[in-house]
Design an enzyme around this catalytic site. Sequence first.
Site, PDB file in Angstrom:
ATOM      1  N   HIS A  96       0.852  -1.198   0.000  1.00 18.63           N
ATOM      2  CA  HIS A  96       0.000   0.000   0.000  1.00 18.63           C
ATOM      3  C   HIS A  96       0.889   1.250   0.000  1.00 18.63           C
ATOM      4  CE1 HIS A  96      -2.907   3.006   1.199  1.00 18.63           C
ATOM      5  NE2 HIS A  96      -3.840   2.159   0.830  1.00 18.63           N
ATOM      6  N   GLU A 145      -4.027   2.007  -7.239  1.00 18.53           N
ATOM      7  CA  GLU A 145      -4.479   3.079  -6.349  1.00 18.53           C
ATOM      8  C   GLU A 145      -3.624   4.324  -6.543  1.00 18.53           C
ATOM      9  OE1 GLU A 145      -6.724   1.430  -2.661  1.00 18.53           O
ATOM     10  OE2 GLU A 145      -4.606   1.638  -2.204  1.00 18.53           O
TER      11      GLU A 145
HETATM   12  P1  PGA Z   1      -9.923   5.456   0.423  1.00 22.01           P
HETATM   13  O1  PGA Z   1      -8.624   4.529   0.610  1.00 22.01           O
HETATM   14  O2  PGA Z   1     -11.023   4.571  -0.075  1.00 22.01           O
HETATM   15  O3  PGA Z   1     -10.182   6.014   1.780  1.00 22.01           O
HETATM   16  O4  PGA Z   1      -9.555   6.495  -0.575  1.00 22.01           O
HETATM   17  C1  PGA Z   1      -8.348   3.490  -0.273  1.00 22.01           C
HETATM   18  C2  PGA Z   1      -7.068   2.804   0.130  1.00 22.01           C
HETATM   19  O5  PGA Z   1      -6.126   3.489   0.554  1.00 22.01           O
HETATM   20  O6  PGA Z   1      -6.951   1.575   0.032  1.00 22.01           O
END
Ligand code: PGA
Length: 219
Positions: A96, A145
């Site tokens: 992440h 992401e």
């Molecule tokens: P968010 O986070 O949905 O709060 O934008 C997603 C993530 O970091 O996995």
Amino acid sequence: MVNLFIVANWKSNKTIEDTNNFLNEFKDLYIARDDVQVVICPPYLSVSTLSNFIATNNLKIDSGVQDISPFDDGAFTGEVSASQIKELVKFTIIGHSERRKYFGETDELLSKKCEKAQSAGIEIIFCVQNEDTPIPQGVKIVAYEPVEAIGTGHPDTPENADRVAAVIRAKHEGGIVLYGGSVTAENVNQFTSCVNIGGVLVGGASLNPSGFSSIIKNA
Ligand code: PGA
């Protein structure tokens, strides 16, 4: 047949009591779908609460963790190894952007984490920030992401997310690509209806039982 993954990443939120409260509310709202695999990744302290609750209530949900040790069992203070956690979870998130940013995790370290998860039989949800982020060997589920979309309320456009997912899929044949970053019950379907997107990774909007159950329903 499962064709969508909906993954909750609770990050560093919720006590054990909060987890129990969430689950008691969520179980009455959640409508399981044959085509959707729901995975909840709470903080480590709540993993056994979650796994026991799922088993006791016979819920169609899998549990996961948000990170895993790059080491085996042994003298590694503070770490939880893949072989320790495997009896409780089926999945782990690795890579992440918050781990990369705040904990200095490098591509090399993330490869080691993937090796440990794979040898313990834990399925990996590997986060990438764009189509150029290296993906370790053997990873089957990738979550795209973009950093600027995380927690900001400004998701990527579905068109661009689908384009990036297509590039990743072309490089990783047979791979599943999820989208993450400001996914909500209102916008989830715009992403899950894209041909190259196989689900979503949800942070903030997964913390609320009714919001998260609506995401599953609307996906
Ligand atoms: P968010 O986070 O949905 O709060 O934008 C997603 C993530 O970091 O996995």
